[in-house]
Scaffold this motif. Structure first.
Motif, short mmCIF file in Angstrom:
data_model
loop_
_atom_site.label_atom_id
_atom_site.label_comp_id
_atom_site.label_asym_id
_atom_site.label_seq_id
_atom_site.Cartn_x
_atom_site.Cartn_y
_atom_site.Cartn_z
N GLU A 89 44.75 28.95 46.22
CA GLU A 89 45.20 27.83 45.40
C GLU A 89 44.57 27.88 44.02
O GLU A 89 45.19 27.52 43.04
CB GLU A 89 44.85 26.51 46.09
N LYS A 90 43.34 28.34 43.97
CA LYS A 90 42.64 28.28 42.68
C LYS A 90 43.28 29.21 41.65
O LYS A 90 43.41 28.88 40.49
CB LYS A 90 41.17 28.66 42.88
N ARG A 91 43.66 30.41 42.14
CA ARG A 91 44.23 31.37 41.20
C ARG A 91 45.72 31.14 40.97
O ARG A 91 46.35 31.89 40.26
CB ARG A 91 44.00 32.80 41.73
N GLN A 92 46.25 30.09 41.62
CA GLN A 92 47.68 29.89 41.45
C GLN A 92 47.96 29.09 40.19
O GLN A 92 47.54 27.96 40.05
CB GLN A 92 48.22 29.14 42.66
N VAL A 93 48.66 29.71 39.28
CA VAL A 93 48.90 29.06 38.00
C VAL A 93 50.30 28.49 37.96
O VAL A 93 50.52 27.38 37.50
CB VAL A 93 48.69 30.06 36.86
N ARG A 94 51.24 29.22 38.51
CA ARG A 94 52.64 28.83 38.38
C ARG A 94 53.14 28.00 39.55
O ARG A 94 54.14 28.31 40.15
CB ARG A 94 53.47 30.10 38.34
N GLY A 95 52.39 26.98 39.93
CA GLY A 95 52.89 26.12 40.99
C GLY A 95 52.93 26.81 42.34
O GLY A 95 52.12 27.66 42.63
N GLN A 96 53.91 26.42 43.11
CA GLN A 96 53.92 26.81 44.52
C GLN A 96 54.52 28.19 44.78
O GLN A 96 54.79 28.53 45.89
CB GLN A 96 54.73 25.79 45.32
N ARG A 97 54.80 28.96 43.76
CA ARG A 97 55.70 30.03 44.07
C ARG A 97 55.13 31.39 44.45
O ARG A 97 55.86 32.22 44.91
CB ARG A 97 56.68 30.22 42.95
N SER A 98 53.84 31.57 44.30
CA SER A 98 53.35 32.90 44.67
C SER A 98 53.40 33.08 46.18
O SER A 98 52.92 32.25 46.93
CB SER A 98 51.94 33.10 44.19
N PHE A 99 53.98 34.15 46.63
CA PHE A 99 54.04 34.42 48.06
C PHE A 99 52.94 35.39 48.47
O PHE A 99 52.84 35.75 49.63
CB PHE A 99 55.39 35.02 48.43
N GLY A 100 52.13 35.81 47.52
CA GLY A 100 51.07 36.74 47.87
C GLY A 100 51.60 38.07 48.36
O GLY A 100 50.91 38.80 49.03
N LEU A 101 52.86 38.33 48.02
CA LEU A 101 53.45 39.60 48.46
C LEU A 101 52.87 40.78 47.69
O LEU A 101 52.59 41.83 48.25
CB LEU A 101 54.97 39.57 48.23
N GLY A 102 52.70 40.57 46.39
CA GLY A 102 52.29 41.66 45.50
C GLY A 102 51.03 42.36 45.95
O GLY A 102 51.00 43.59 46.05
N LEU A 103 49.98 41.58 46.26
CA LEU A 103 48.71 42.19 46.63
C LEU A 103 48.78 42.85 48.00
O LEU A 103 48.19 43.91 48.22
CB LEU A 103 47.59 41.16 46.58
N SER A 104 49.52 42.22 48.93
CA SER A 104 49.57 42.84 50.26
C SER A 104 50.38 44.13 50.22
O SER A 104 50.12 45.06 50.99
CB SER A 104 50.10 41.86 51.30
N ILE A 105 51.35 44.20 49.32
CA ILE A 105 52.07 45.46 49.15
C ILE A 105 51.12 46.53 48.62
O ILE A 105 51.13 47.67 49.08
CB ILE A 105 53.27 45.28 48.19
N CYS A 106 50.28 46.15 47.66
CA CYS A 106 49.29 47.09 47.14
C CYS A 106 48.46 47.66 48.29
O CYS A 106 48.25 48.86 48.38
CB CYS A 106 48.35 46.40 46.16
N GLU A 107 48.00 46.75 49.15
CA GLU A 107 47.16 47.21 50.25
C GLU A 107 47.93 48.17 51.16
O GLU A 107 47.41 49.20 51.57
CB GLU A 107 46.65 46.02 51.05
N THR A 108 49.17 47.79 51.49
CA THR A 108 49.98 48.63 52.37
C THR A 108 50.16 50.03 51.77
O THR A 108 50.03 51.03 52.46
CB THR A 108 51.37 47.99 52.60
N ILE A 109 50.46 50.07 50.47
CA ILE A 109 50.69 51.37 49.82
C ILE A 109 49.41 52.19 49.80
O ILE A 109 49.41 53.37 50.17
CB ILE A 109 51.22 51.16 48.38
N VAL A 110 48.31 51.55 49.40
CA VAL A 110 47.04 52.29 49.29
C VAL A 110 46.63 52.82 50.67
O VAL A 110 46.21 53.96 50.82
CB VAL A 110 45.94 51.39 48.69
N ARG A 111 46.81 51.98 51.68
CA ARG A 111 46.47 52.40 53.03
C ARG A 111 47.31 53.60 53.48
O ARG A 111 46.81 54.52 54.12
CB ARG A 111 46.73 51.25 53.98
#
Lengths: 229, 521
Positions: free
Chosen positions: B467-489
Motif C-alpha cells: 500500500e505504501k508504494r502504491q501511488v496510482r490508487g487501487q490499480r497495481s496488480f503486482g504482476l510486473g515484479l512477480s513476472i520479473c521473478e519468474t523470468i529470472v528464476r
C-alpha cells in the motif's frame, strides 16, 4: 507534390487514427483493409510508402511484401504485435524497411514515416565512394577513414565494415542475420555472438556511453538501427 | 490321501493275484519258469503305472520275486529252492523289475508334472486374459477372486485399496466350489490390517481365519488377496507357486490400471490448465488491438485540444489509462507464456550492456521526463538469456521505480560482475547463486519512497501489492515484479529488493549466470 501513404490495416479504428495522424502532417493517405485490396491500391493509386499490418485476414504479411517487392522499392513499414518477434524479423528480411510494435503512439509513427519519406527524396543509387554522414559521425569510404566530431577514430577492419554497412542503411532496421551475412558472408550461419561482441567494441569507440547508445541502437530480438536524428 | 493309498494297495494286490492265476495256468500248461517270471514283471509294471511311485516299484519288485519263489520254484510253497540256478533267476528278475519300475515311475511322474504345469499356465493365462479386459479395480478384484477360487479349489477374496492407500469398505469373496457367487464382505479391523500388511516379514500375513497376500506396486499397496486359512494350509508347493503367479498377475493388472488412471487425470488437468491459459491469452490478444486504437486516437485528440485544458486533461487521462491497461495485458501475456509448460526459453549468449541499453532506450521513449543513468563496467560481460524476457525484466523494474518516484528524480541502472551479498538472504537464493562470482548483477536504483521493510520478503509474490508504494490508487496488480521473478528464476538467477543505504529510495537487483568458459573476447 505531397507524399502518398498506403495504410493496410484490418482494424477500422487504428486505420482511421493512423490516417488522421498522417493527414495532420500533410501526407496524402489511401487505405486498404485486406491484402487483396492493398495490392489493387498499389496499382491504382501508386503510393510512395506502405504501412502494412502483418496480421491480415486474407494473406500472410510476408507474402504481401514479396509480391510488392517484385515490382516496387517503396519503403514498407510493418506493424505487428509485441510477441511476434519472428514475424517481424522475417518481414524485415523479406525486404520491409522498418517496423512498429502495437500499440504505437502517433509520435513513434511519425518518426518512422519521416525517415521513410527522407529516403524517398534521396537519389536511390548513391555513388559507392561518396562520404556518409550521420550527425557528428562521418565515414570516408575512399580513404577508409572514420571521423567523430571532426577527429579521426581508429576502427578495426571489421568494425569499419560494420559501421559502413550501418551508415549506408541509416534509419533502417537491419536484422542480425542481414548484418552477419553482409560482414561474414551468407555461409557463416547465424552466429550472433560474434556480431554482439563486434558491436560492443564499436560502441566503445563511437558512443559516449555504450549503455545509452546515441548512434547505433539495439532493437532487442530484431537487430540494430543507425539513428539519423 | 489315505483312501488313495488303500485303493493303490488293493489294486496292486489284485494285479498280483491275477498274475499268480495266469502263472498257475502257465505252470499247468507246462510253460517254462521264465514265462511265469515275465508275467510277474508285467504285474510290477502295471502296479507302478497306478501309483507312479518309486516305493511301489521297490516293494513290488521284491514281492514279485518272493511270490514267484513261493508258488512256482521247487520246492513249491516254500521260500527254499532245490536248484541253486534259481538264485540267478531271482537276482535277474529282481533287478529287471527294479529297473523297469523305476523307469516307468519316472516317466509317469514327469508326465504328471507336465500336466500340472500346463494346467497352471492355462489358469494363469485365462486370468491374465480376463484381467486385461477389466475396466476398474473392482472388476480386477472380482476376476482375481473367481480365478483363484476355481484354479486352486479354495475360498478366495480380494480387497481393493484406494489411491491414498486406504482399504475400501467391502471386499469381494468367492466361496469354494460355488460357481461365481461373489459375496461382499466387510474387512475386520482395517487399521490393524493395513499395519500388518505394511510390516510383513514374509510375502503374506497369517491371521486366525485367513491368510492375506498384499498386492504391491513399488511401496504402495493396491489391494489384498485373502484365502481361508484351512484352504491355504492345505496347498502343496505347486499350488503355492500357482497362487503366487496369480497374485502377481492381479497386482500387475491393478498397477497398470492405476497408472493409466493417473496419466489420464494429469492429462486432463494439463488440458484444463492449457485451456485456461489459452483463454486468457486470446482475450489479452483481442484487447490489444482496440487498445492501439484508443491510445493513438486519444493522443491525436489531445494534440487538437491544446487550447482547452479541461478536455486536454480528459484525453490525457484516457491515454494514460489505456497505456496502463496495455501494460497489464502485456504482463498477462508474458505470464501465460512463461507458465506454458511446453515453452522452452530460447537462450542465446548476449552482451549484457546491450540489453540494458535497449531497455533503457525503450523506457526513455515513454518517459522522457526521467533521466536514467547507466553505469557499465570496463569488461564486456556476456550471459546466456532470452533477450526479450530480460529486457522485459529491466523495463518492469524501471517502470516500477518510475511509478514510485517523482518526475525528474534520478534513476540509475548499473551492471557489475558477481552477485552482491545482500541479494543472497534466503536459502534458495544462496543455492541458486552458489557460483556467485560468475554472475552478472543488473541493479536498478531510484530515489523514491522506498519499500516498507515488512513488504520486502513478499514483494515478488503474485498479486502482492504494497500500500505504501502504491501511488496510482487501487490499480497495481503486482504482476510486473512477480513476472520479473519468474523470468529470472527461469534463467537460474536470483532477484532481490532492499531500501538504499546511502539515501531514500529502493534498489531492485537481479543476477544471472555468466557465459561459461572463455568468452570470445
Amino acid at each position: 507534390m505531397s507524399i502518398k501513404i498506403l495504410i493496410v490495416e484490418d482494424d477500422a479504428q487504428i486505420r482511421s487514427f493512423v490516417s488522421y495522424a498522417l493527414t495532420n502532417e500533410h501526407y496524402e493517405t489511401v487505405s486498404a483493409d485486406c491484402a487483396a485490396r492493398a495490392l489493387q491500391q498499389i496499382e491504382d493509386a501508386s503510393p510512395d510508402i506502405m504501412i502494412l499490418d502483418l496480421g491480415l485476414p486474407d494473406m500472410d504479411g510476408k507474402e504481401v511484401i514479396r509480391k510488392v517487392r517484385e515490382s516496387s522499392l517503396m519503403p514498407i513499414l510493418v506493424v505487428s504485435a509485441r510477441d511476434r518477434e519472428n514475424e517481424k524479423v522475417a518481414a524485415l528480411d523479406m525486404g520491409a524497411d522498418d517496423y512498429l510494435t502495437k500499440p504505437f503512439s502517433a509520435t513513434e509513427l511519425m518518426a518512422r514515416v519521416r525517415v521513410a519519406a527522407r529516403h524517398l527524396s534521396q537519389t536511390p543509387a548513391k555513388p559507392e565512394m561518396s562520404r556518409l554522414c550521420v550527425r557528428s559521425l562521418m565515414i570516408d569510404p575512399e580513404k577508409r577513414l572514420t571521423y567523430l566530431n571532426g577527429e579521426e577514430i581508429h576502427l578495426t577492419p571489421m568494425e569499419y565494415q560494420l559501421l559502413l554497412f550501418m551508415m549506408k542503411n541509416a534509419g533502417k532496421v537491419l536484422t542480425s542475420g542481414a548484418i552477419i551475412s553482409e560482414l561474414w558472408g551468407s555461409g557463416y550461419g547465424n552466429d550472433t555472438q560474434s556480431l554482439r561482441a563486434l558491436m560492443a567494441g564499436l560502441r566503445r569507440k563511437i558512443e559516449k556511453n555504450p549503455g545509452k547508445p546515441e548512434y547505433i541502437v539495439t532493437e532487442i530480438g530484431v537487430g540494430y538501427r543507425m539513428k539519423e536524428e | 490321501m489315505n483312501i488313495q493309498r488303500i485303493r493303490a494297495v488293493l489294486l496292486t494286490a489284485a494285479i498280483f493275484a491275477a498274475a499268480s492265476i495266469i502263472g498257475y495256468i502257465f505252470y499247468r500248461a507246462g510253460f517254462p519258469d521264465a514265462s511265469i517270471a515275465l508275467v510277474y514283471l508285467l504285474a510290477v509294471l502295471f502296479s507302478v503305472r497306478q501309483t507312479s511311485s518309486f516305493l511301489t516299484g521297490l516293494i513290488t519288485s521284491f514281492a514279485a520275486t518272493f511270490i514267484f519263489n513261493y508258488f512256482f520254484a521247487e520246492p513249491r510253497f516254500t521260500l527254499a529252492v532245490n536248484d541253486p540256478n534259481y538264485y540267478i533267476t531271482f537276482l535277474i528278475m529282481t533287478v529287471t523289475a527294479l529297473a523297469v519300475s523305476t523307469l516307468t515311475a519316472r516317466v509317469h511322474r514327469d508326465a504328471q508334472t507336465a500336466r500340472e504345469r500346463e494346467q497352471e499356465v492355462k489358469a494363469i493365462y485365462m486370468l491374465t486374459n480376463r484381467l486385461s479386459d477389466a475396466a476398474d479395480m473392482n472388476a480386477i478384484a472380482e476376476i482375481a477372486s473367481v480365478a483363484i477360487s476355481e484354479g486352486l479349489d479354495c475360498s478366495a477374496g480380494c480387497l481393493c485399496f484406494d489411491k491414498n492407500g486406504i482399504p475400501q469398505q467391502t471386499y469381494v469373496y468367492q466361496p469354494r466350489g460355488k460357481e461365481r457367487s461373489l459375496i461382499h464382505r466387510e474387512p475386520e479391523r482395517k487399521e490393524e490390517l493395513v499395519f500388518r500388511l505394511n510390516h510383513l516379514q514374509d510375502d503374506h500375513d497369517e491371521g486366525e481365519e485367513f491368510f492375506d497376500w498384499p498386492l504391491f506396486s513399488g511401496e504402495d499397496i493396491l489391494g489384498m488377496i485373502r484365502i481361508d486359512r484351512k484352504d491355504a494350509e492345505a496347498m502343496n508347493p505347486a499350488q503355492r507357486r500357482m497362487l503366487r503367479s496369480m497374485i502377481d498377475s492381479a497386482a500387475l493388472a491393478m498397477d497398470r490400471l492405476r497408472t493409466s488412471e493417473q496419466r489420464m487425470q494429469s492429462r486432463e488437468e494439463a488440458a484444463r490448465e492449457r485451456y485456461r491459459a489459452n483463454l486468457l491469452r486470446s482475450i489479452s490478444h483481442d484487447i490489444r488491438t482496440p487498445l492501439t486504437g484508443i491510445i493513438g486516437t486519444s493522443e491525436m485528440l489531445r494534440s487538437r485540444l491544446t487550447d482547452d485544458p479541461e478536455s486536454y486533461g480528459m484525453a490525457e487521462h484516457i491515454q494514460k489509462d489505456a497505456e496502463w491497461l496495455h501494460s497489464l495485458v502485456e504482463n498477462i501475456l508474458t505470464l501465460t507464456r512463461l507458465q506454458d509448460a511446453d515453452l522452452k526459453i530460447s537462450m542465446e549468449t548476449e552482451v549484457v550492456e546491450e540489453i540494458v541499453g535497449g531497455a533503457v532506450g525503450r523506457v526513455t521513449e515513454h518517459h522522457p521526463e526521467y533521466d536514467i543513468e547507466v553505469v557499465l563496467p570496463e569488461e564486456l560481460l556476456m550471459a546466456p538469456m532470452d533477450a526479450k524476457l530480460i529486457e522485459q525484466v529491466i523495463i518492469n523494474l524501471l517502470e516500477n521505480s518510475i511509478k514510485h518516484s517523482p518526475a525528474g528524480s534520478p534513476i540509475s541502472v548499473s551492471v557489475s560482475r558477481g552477485a552482491a551479498l545482500w541479494m543472497l538472504q534466503t536459502e534458495e537464493s544462496r543455492k541458486a547463486a552458489s557460483d556467485w562470482q560468475n554472475m552478472v548483477t543488473i541493479s536498478v536504483r531510484d530515489a523514491g519512497s522506498g519499500i516498507r521493510e515488512s513488504d520486502i520478503p513478499r514483494i515478488f509474490e503474485l498479486f502482492y501489492s504494497d500500500e505504501k508504494r502504491q501511488v496510482r490508487g487501487q490499480r497495481s496488480f503486482g504482476l510486473g515484479l512477480s513476472i520479473c521473478e519468474t523470468i529470472v528464476r527461469a534463467h537460474s538467477g536470483v532477484i532481490a529488493a532492499r531500501n538504499r543505504e546511502d539515501r531514500a529510495g529502493a534498489e531492485f537487483a537481479f543476477a544471472l549466470p555468466l557465459q561459461k568458459g572463455d568468452t570470445v573476447l
